[in-house]
Design a protein around this motif. Sequence first.
Motif, PDB file in Angstrom:
ATOM      1  N   GLN A 100      -1.214   5.591  -4.202  1.00 20.89           N
ATOM      2  CA  GLN A 100      -1.345   4.823  -5.312  1.00 20.89           C
ATOM      3  C   GLN A 100      -2.193   3.742  -4.824  1.00 20.89           C
ATOM      4  OE1 GLN A 100       2.306   3.374  -6.462  1.00 20.89           O
ATOM      5  NE2 GLN A 100       2.838   5.177  -7.401  1.00 20.89           N
ATOM      6  N   GLY A 101      -2.618   3.563  -3.538  1.00 17.07           N
ATOM      7  CA  GLY A 101      -3.529   2.612  -2.834  1.00 17.07           C
ATOM      8  C   GLY A 101      -2.781   1.301  -2.873  1.00 17.07           C
ATOM      9  N   GLU A 102      -3.695   0.278  -2.756  1.00 17.29           N
ATOM     10  CA  GLU A 102      -3.079  -1.275  -2.895  1.00 17.29           C
ATOM     11  C   GLU A 102      -2.666  -1.626  -4.324  1.00 17.29           C
ATOM     12  OE1 GLU A 102      -5.187  -5.340  -1.739  1.00 17.29           O
ATOM     13  OE2 GLU A 102      -5.111  -4.084   0.037  1.00 17.29           O
ATOM     14  N   SER A 103      -1.553  -2.325  -4.209  1.00 17.78           N
ATOM     15  CA  SER A 103      -1.138  -2.917  -5.364  1.00 17.78           C
ATOM     16  C   SER A 103      -0.348  -4.135  -5.297  1.00 17.78           C
ATOM     17  CB  SER A 103       0.043  -2.283  -6.342  1.00 17.78           C
ATOM     18  OG  SER A 103       1.193  -1.779  -5.755  1.00 17.78           O
ATOM     19  N   GLN A 104      -0.535  -5.093  -6.128  1.00 21.76           N
ATOM     20  CA  GLN A 104       0.207  -6.608  -5.978  1.00 21.76           C
ATOM     21  C   GLN A 104       1.460  -6.471  -6.946  1.00 21.76           C
ATOM     22  OE1 GLN A 104      -1.343  -8.881  -4.334  1.00 21.76           O
ATOM     23  NE2 GLN A 104      -2.830  -7.430  -3.755  1.00 21.76           N
ATOM     24  N   ARG A 105       2.562  -6.776  -6.082  1.00 24.65           N
ATOM     25  CA  ARG A 105       3.985  -6.683  -6.743  1.00 24.65           C
ATOM     26  C   ARG A 105       4.748  -8.030  -6.651  1.00 24.65           C
ATOM     27  NH1 ARG A 105       5.737  -1.206  -6.691  1.00 24.65           N
ATOM     28  NH2 ARG A 105       3.731   0.074  -6.501  1.00 24.65           N
TER      29      ARG A 105
ATOM     30  N   ILE B  25       0.975  -1.030   0.022  1.00 23.40           N
ATOM     31  CA  ILE B  25       0.076  -0.059  -0.061  1.00 23.40           C
ATOM     32  C   ILE B  25       0.922   1.191  -0.011  1.00 23.40           C
ATOM     33  CG2 ILE B  25      -1.583   1.419   1.427  1.00 23.40           C
ATOM     34  CD1 ILE B  25      -2.963  -1.029   2.088  1.00 23.40           C
ATOM     35  N   ALA B  26       0.864   2.162  -1.007  1.00 25.63           N
ATOM     36  CA  ALA B  26       1.447   3.314  -1.187  1.00 25.63           C
ATOM     37  C   ALA B  26       0.704   4.474  -0.843  1.00 25.63           C
ATOM     38  CB  ALA B  26       2.167   3.390  -2.581  1.00 25.63           C
ATOM     39  N   PRO B  27       0.837   5.680  -0.137  1.00 25.88           N
ATOM     40  CA  PRO B  27      -0.083   6.527   0.072  1.00 25.88           C
ATOM     41  C   PRO B  27      -0.992   7.146  -1.020  1.00 25.88           C
ATOM     42  CG  PRO B  27       1.818   6.641   1.149  1.00 25.88           C
ATOM     43  CD  PRO B  27       2.080   5.728   0.156  1.00 25.88           C
TER      44      PRO B  27
ATOM     45  N   ASN C 268       6.092   7.581  -9.094  1.00 26.90           N
ATOM     46  CA  ASN C 268       6.721   6.425  -8.464  1.00 26.90           C
ATOM     47  C   ASN C 268       7.107   6.517  -7.460  1.00 26.90           C
ATOM     48  OD1 ASN C 268       6.038   4.740 -10.897  1.00 26.90           O
ATOM     49  ND2 ASN C 268       7.797   5.567 -11.886  1.00 26.90           N
ATOM     50  N   SER C 269       7.134   7.993  -6.726  1.00 24.07           N
ATOM     51  CA  SER C 269       7.520   7.945  -5.357  1.00 24.07           C
ATOM     52  C   SER C 269       6.465   7.737  -4.346  1.00 24.07           C
ATOM     53  CB  SER C 269       8.121   9.546  -5.196  1.00 24.07           C
ATOM     54  OG  SER C 269       6.994  10.361  -5.387  1.00 24.07           O
ATOM     55  N   GLU C 270       6.674   8.034  -3.195  1.00 23.08           N
ATOM     56  CA  GLU C 270       5.784   7.914  -2.156  1.00 23.08           C
ATOM     57  C   GLU C 270       5.312   9.165  -1.416  1.00 23.08           C
ATOM     58  OE1 GLU C 270       6.512   4.505   0.271  1.00 23.08           O
ATOM     59  OE2 GLU C 270       6.617   3.018  -1.219  1.00 23.08           O
ATOM     60  N   LEU C 271       5.582  10.272  -2.157  1.00 30.93           N
ATOM     61  CA  LEU C 271       5.033  11.483  -1.515  1.00 30.93           C
ATOM     62  C   LEU C 271       3.719  11.455  -1.050  1.00 30.93           C
ATOM     63  CD1 LEU C 271       6.809  13.794  -4.031  1.00 30.93           C
ATOM     64  CD2 LEU C 271       7.578  13.030  -2.053  1.00 30.93           C
ATOM     65  N   ASP C 272       3.667  12.291   0.286  1.00 30.79           N
ATOM     66  CA  ASP C 272       2.240  12.513   0.535  1.00 30.79           C
ATOM     67  C   ASP C 272       1.490  13.555   0.036  1.00 30.79           C
ATOM     68  OD1 ASP C 272       0.122  11.711   2.265  1.00 30.79           O
ATOM     69  OD2 ASP C 272       0.983  12.787   4.017  1.00 30.79           O
ATOM     70  N   ARG C 273       0.904  13.216  -1.106  1.00 28.06           N
ATOM     71  CA  ARG C 273       0.528  14.355  -1.914  1.00 28.06           C
ATOM     72  C   ARG C 273      -1.094  14.439  -1.774  1.00 28.06           C
ATOM     73  NH1 ARG C 273       1.375  12.823  -8.158  1.00 28.06           N
ATOM     74  NH2 ARG C 273       0.550  14.738  -8.266  1.00 28.06           N
ATOM     75  N   SER C 274      -1.477  15.662  -1.859  1.00 26.67           N
ATOM     76  CA  SER C 274      -2.919  15.949  -1.504  1.00 26.67           C
ATOM     77  C   SER C 274      -3.830  15.859  -2.614  1.00 26.67           C
ATOM     78  CB  SER C 274      -3.134  17.353  -0.870  1.00 26.67           C
ATOM     79  OG  SER C 274      -2.530  18.404  -1.528  1.00 26.67           O
ATOM     80  N   PHE C 275      -3.101  16.116  -3.885  1.00 26.86           N
ATOM     81  CA  PHE C 275      -4.030  16.116  -5.206  1.00 26.86           C
ATOM     82  C   PHE C 275      -4.918  17.371  -5.193  1.00 26.86           C
ATOM     83  CE2 PHE C 275      -2.170  11.804  -5.002  1.00 26.86           C
ATOM     84  CZ  PHE C 275      -1.537  11.803  -6.460  1.00 26.86           C
TER      85      PHE C 275
ATOM     86  N   PHE D  14      14.307  -0.697  -9.867  1.00 28.26           N
ATOM     87  CA  PHE D  14      14.524  -0.903  -8.405  1.00 28.26           C
ATOM     88  C   PHE D  14      13.480   0.013  -7.803  1.00 28.26           C
ATOM     89  CE2 PHE D  14      18.462  -2.897  -9.873  1.00 28.26           C
ATOM     90  CZ  PHE D  14      18.566  -4.052  -8.940  1.00 28.26           C
ATOM     91  N   ARG D  15      13.163  -0.634  -6.625  1.00 27.63           N
ATOM     92  CA  ARG D  15      12.205   0.328  -5.817  1.00 27.63           C
ATOM     93  C   ARG D  15      12.492   0.137  -4.226  1.00 27.63           C
ATOM     94  NH1 ARG D  15      11.501   2.746  -9.893  1.00 27.63           N
ATOM     95  NH2 ARG D  15       9.513   3.467 -10.970  1.00 27.63           N
ATOM     96  N   ALA D  16      12.207   1.322  -3.726  1.00 22.24           N
ATOM     97  CA  ALA D  16      12.170   0.929  -2.279  1.00 22.24           C
ATOM     98  C   ALA D  16      10.946   0.928  -1.540  1.00 22.24           C
ATOM     99  CB  ALA D  16      12.832   2.314  -1.470  1.00 22.24           C
ATOM    100  N   PHE D  17      10.730  -0.278  -0.728  1.00 19.02           N
ATOM    101  CA  PHE D  17       9.536  -0.332  -0.162  1.00 19.02           C
ATOM    102  C   PHE D  17       9.692  -0.506   1.528  1.00 19.02           C
ATOM    103  CE2 PHE D  17       9.549  -2.905  -4.132  1.00 19.02           C
ATOM    104  CZ  PHE D  17       8.563  -2.697  -4.652  1.00 19.02           C
ATOM    105  N   ARG D  18       8.701   0.171   2.205  1.00 16.95           N
ATOM    106  CA  ARG D  18       8.766   0.110   3.554  1.00 16.95           C
ATOM    107  C   ARG D  18       8.128  -0.917   3.840  1.00 16.95           C
ATOM    108  NH1 ARG D  18       7.109   5.719   6.331  1.00 16.95           N
ATOM    109  NH2 ARG D  18       6.637   4.468   7.934  1.00 16.95           N
ATOM    110  N   LEU D  19       8.793  -1.584   5.025  1.00 19.72           N
ATOM    111  CA  LEU D  19       8.113  -3.040   5.290  1.00 19.72           C
ATOM    112  C   LEU D  19       6.778  -2.813   5.993  1.00 19.72           C
ATOM    113  CD1 LEU D  19      10.864  -3.790   4.691  1.00 19.72           C
ATOM    114  CD2 LEU D  19      10.936  -5.433   7.004  1.00 19.72           C
ATOM    115  N   ASP D  20       6.575  -1.417   6.670  1.00 17.36           N
ATOM    116  CA  ASP D  20       5.379  -1.286   7.438  1.00 17.36           C
ATOM    117  C   ASP D  20       4.155  -1.332   6.493  1.00 17.36           C
ATOM    118  OD1 ASP D  20       6.256   1.053   6.639  1.00 17.36           O
ATOM    119  OD2 ASP D  20       5.447   1.952   8.474  1.00 17.36           O
TER     120      ASP D  20
END
Length: 408
Positions: free
Chosen positions: A166-171, A162-164, A375-382, A197-203
């Motif tokens: 992008q929501g849930e995705s299967q990788r 789950i990215a803030p 592709n980043s995980e910025l906490d965007r407000s859109f 390559f991507r960085a994934f937070r375990l939490d």
Amino acid sequence: MMVEEKPRLARLTAILTQLQSRRILTASELARKHRVSVRTIYRDIRTLEKSGVPIITEEGKGYSLMEGYSLPPIMFTEAEANALLMAEQLILTNKDQSLVDQYQQAITKIKSVLNHGQQEKTAFLSERIQIRNNSKDIKTSDYLIQLQSAIANFFVVRITYIAPEQGESQRKIEPFALYTTQDNWILVAYCRLRQDFRAFRLDRIQSLFTSSESFTPHSLTLAEYMEQCRENWKNTPDIQLSLAEDTFALNQQSQDMQEVQIEPFHLIGIAVRTTNQDGQAAKDIGTLWAKFQADKVAEHIPHKSSPEIYSLYTDYEGDHTQPYSVVLGCKVDKLEKIPEGMIAKSFEGGKYLKTSAKGDLMKGVVVNKWMEIWNSELDRSFTADFEVYGEKALNPADAEVDFFIAVH
């Protein structure tokens, strides 16, 4: 003679321990470790062999112990036992449950070989040590040990992530490395979905399955990966949490992003409704720019407050994967007169991250920058994002464009 024999005996014992802890060791490594010459190590190895220790010499590689050979239990010095105790207290505060569980099992076995005096002292010390990090004992992940195994054995892993924005995705990923920043564990992996390559937070990993499928090890080293991050983002990804934990990924991505507060302003220009799906936005925005330049739209905008051209992205239906509007125009002091064929937008302003892209506009420098942001995980407000094309963007072959990303 006795003064010389005592350190050699200690060195021989240490070499035995090191051989048992590593599959193979070179004479040079052992020499550096014990601060002696390589010739001295050769003599030590011969001494151990003569005493019956089955040491295998692999030409051009080093030394190893014969498989199946084991040494008597190792006794720890008081300082070593205390160091293990301190490590235990540090591990207990870690936010990954699997690391805590496995370390506790390991330390229990280690404590079993301590003599009674050491056991009493470590038990006493454990009551006199307190680690204040993570005082509420929060556990946010349980996958660290499983991922360590996948990295070591080159197993493909399937995760639900789950990215803030992008929501849930299967990788499907190829685990590469792990690092931690203030107890936040980060997995670096080759993502087959993103082909990079991507960085994934375990939490943020919701589920994880290690498959039996293996992958070819990547020739890239962790040091090389970190260097590429420094080059790409002008910052190592391993930085401190300067804000709250929920903005960790935002800060992780790029220190070249400066936090700014944007005041409200008005914009007049031409617009198009588009989507990033199937590359549609690239076509629509290209057409919009062509019209903007051909019709000399900037020259017909009244009450301009500055000559810069703004490319405003607004009216998002969701995140960047959903439809949104693009407005090309200029800032104005007031909205008294809107030329035919143009629209007006009142922009509320707010908290933004400012970054920039440099290069040839005709070679996709702006699109590439947006792909990095997507592709980043910025906490965007859109709410509304925008680019600014000023004096530094006048030469399209060597332009600099400022980007402003709305965040919570």
